[in-house]
Design a protein around this motif. Sequence first.
Motif, PDB file in Angstrom:
ATOM      1  N   CYS A  54       0.828  -1.215   0.000  1.00  0.00           N
ATOM      2  CA  CYS A  54       0.000   0.000   0.000  1.00  0.00           C
ATOM      3  C   CYS A  54       0.859   1.260   0.000  1.00  0.00           C
ATOM      4  CB  CYS A  54      -0.942  -0.012   1.200  1.00  0.00           C
ATOM      5  SG  CYS A  54      -2.260  -1.238   1.094  1.00  0.00           S
ATOM      6  N   LEU A  55       1.955   1.258   0.756  1.00  0.00           N
ATOM      7  CA  LEU A  55       2.841   2.423   0.780  1.00  0.00           C
ATOM      8  C   LEU A  55       3.467   2.670  -0.587  1.00  0.00           C
ATOM      9  CD1 LEU A  55       4.649   2.001   4.227  1.00  0.00           C
ATOM     10  CD2 LEU A  55       2.983   3.760   3.596  1.00  0.00           C
ATOM     11  N   LEU A  56       3.936   1.616  -1.243  1.00  0.00           N
ATOM     12  CA  LEU A  56       4.538   1.774  -2.563  1.00  0.00           C
ATOM     13  C   LEU A  56       3.505   2.214  -3.594  1.00  0.00           C
ATOM     14  CD1 LEU A  56       6.957  -1.299  -2.695  1.00  0.00           C
ATOM     15  CD2 LEU A  56       7.607   1.112  -2.668  1.00  0.00           C
ATOM     16  N   THR A  57       2.299   1.676  -3.491  1.00  0.00           N
ATOM     17  CA  THR A  57       1.246   2.082  -4.421  1.00  0.00           C
ATOM     18  C   THR A  57       0.897   3.554  -4.230  1.00  0.00           C
ATOM     19  OG1 THR A  57       0.340  -0.171  -4.423  1.00  0.00           O
ATOM     20  CG2 THR A  57      -1.091   1.581  -5.227  1.00  0.00           C
ATOM     21  N   GLY A  58       0.772   3.985  -2.978  1.00  0.00           N
ATOM     22  CA  GLY A  58       0.501   5.400  -2.700  1.00  0.00           C
ATOM     23  C   GLY A  58       1.629   6.292  -3.165  1.00  0.00           C
TER      24      GLY A  58
END
Length: 399
Positions: free
Chosen positions: A40-44
């Motif tokens: 989720c952090l990388l996608t954001g």
Amino acid sequence: MTSRSSRLRLPAARATGFGGVPTAAGPLRTLTTILVTAVCLLTGLGILMVQSASQVSAIAVGGNPFSGLIRQGGYALVGLGLLVALSRTPTDRLRRLAWPLLGAGLVLQLLVYTPLGYEAGGNRNWLRLGPLSAQPAEFMKFVLLVWVATVLATKRPLLREWWHVAIPILPVVALSMGINVIGGDLGTLMVIAALVFGCLFFSGVRLRFLAAIAAIAAAGIAVMTLIKPNRVIRIVQFMEIDCLNDAEHAQGMCWQSLNGFWALAHGGIFGAGLGNSTAKWAWLPEADTDFIFAITGEELGLIGAAAVLAAFTAIALALVGLIGRCSDPFATAVLGGATAWISAQMAVNVAVVLGFIPVLGVPLPFVSAGGTSLISTLMAIGVVLTCVREQAERDAGVG
């Protein structure tokens, strides 16, 4: 006399919560939480960096300055929705769909060579479907992950014999790679080879079989490289030319690499600040796709770039940890293939930006612009989570 309350059957406790994260405390929950958080952090981060890297070019052509945010954010929503849906889909159903998915994936790859297909960046590997474009080779990574895992799980007792390892996996994978190589995309072939190798390795295939398969794959990639003159020229030039010191080629074949180096150097330790990249002002080609790591390093600095690599490391370690806690053969193959896919693709992308290997068109997973790549990778994480969910249910005695 039996009381009314004693006749009521309470529903079994759920072993997993939203998105397939186990509810019971323990290593399975910890590893899954790390995996989901890092993804989720990388996608954001990818949504922010795509917006930053593409804003200047969007304004230059009179487009919406927030088109990168809207486009990548929309792809992320679709991908996360499919992730959650797949995390609730039984693996038995996925295995039944493996062969139809394979057929659909091969058809989509072949459609690239019809009037629906078009060339971009020197590679013919794109489809235009009305206002949307898609890259079938990226979807094929997800298809092969599910299909190869299905075959390996079905043949698990027979994998001590080399022909059961080779058939039908090697011919089918070779067919898919052969269709793709005609379009000229060598980077994707390397990632697919790593994905399949990961599935085989973590499924317990004998090392001598793996060595033979690796040799065949290396020979195939070498042949595919040699049949395209521009690839040979690119590799020879990479080996002979020092882009940092050869001014003669600074405006030619070294242009992209040099501007990637300068972007990273401009970022320093703490970065120029989000949105303050200078390389994206038409200096660095493919700033929002293949070279988005350079823009990330420029705007967020060494600390930001290191954090991105740390997130990928966390994903790989979490997946490897989950492999050791999943007893189902399908789950083992899926997690092994996903580990190899994401790790190899990240390594190739970063190695290109740092100048360790020639320029290849490989996106940074979860971060680079591109709907098919982002959605397919998130779908793979969804399959990983359904494997974890079923393992948690087995451990809890649910179902």
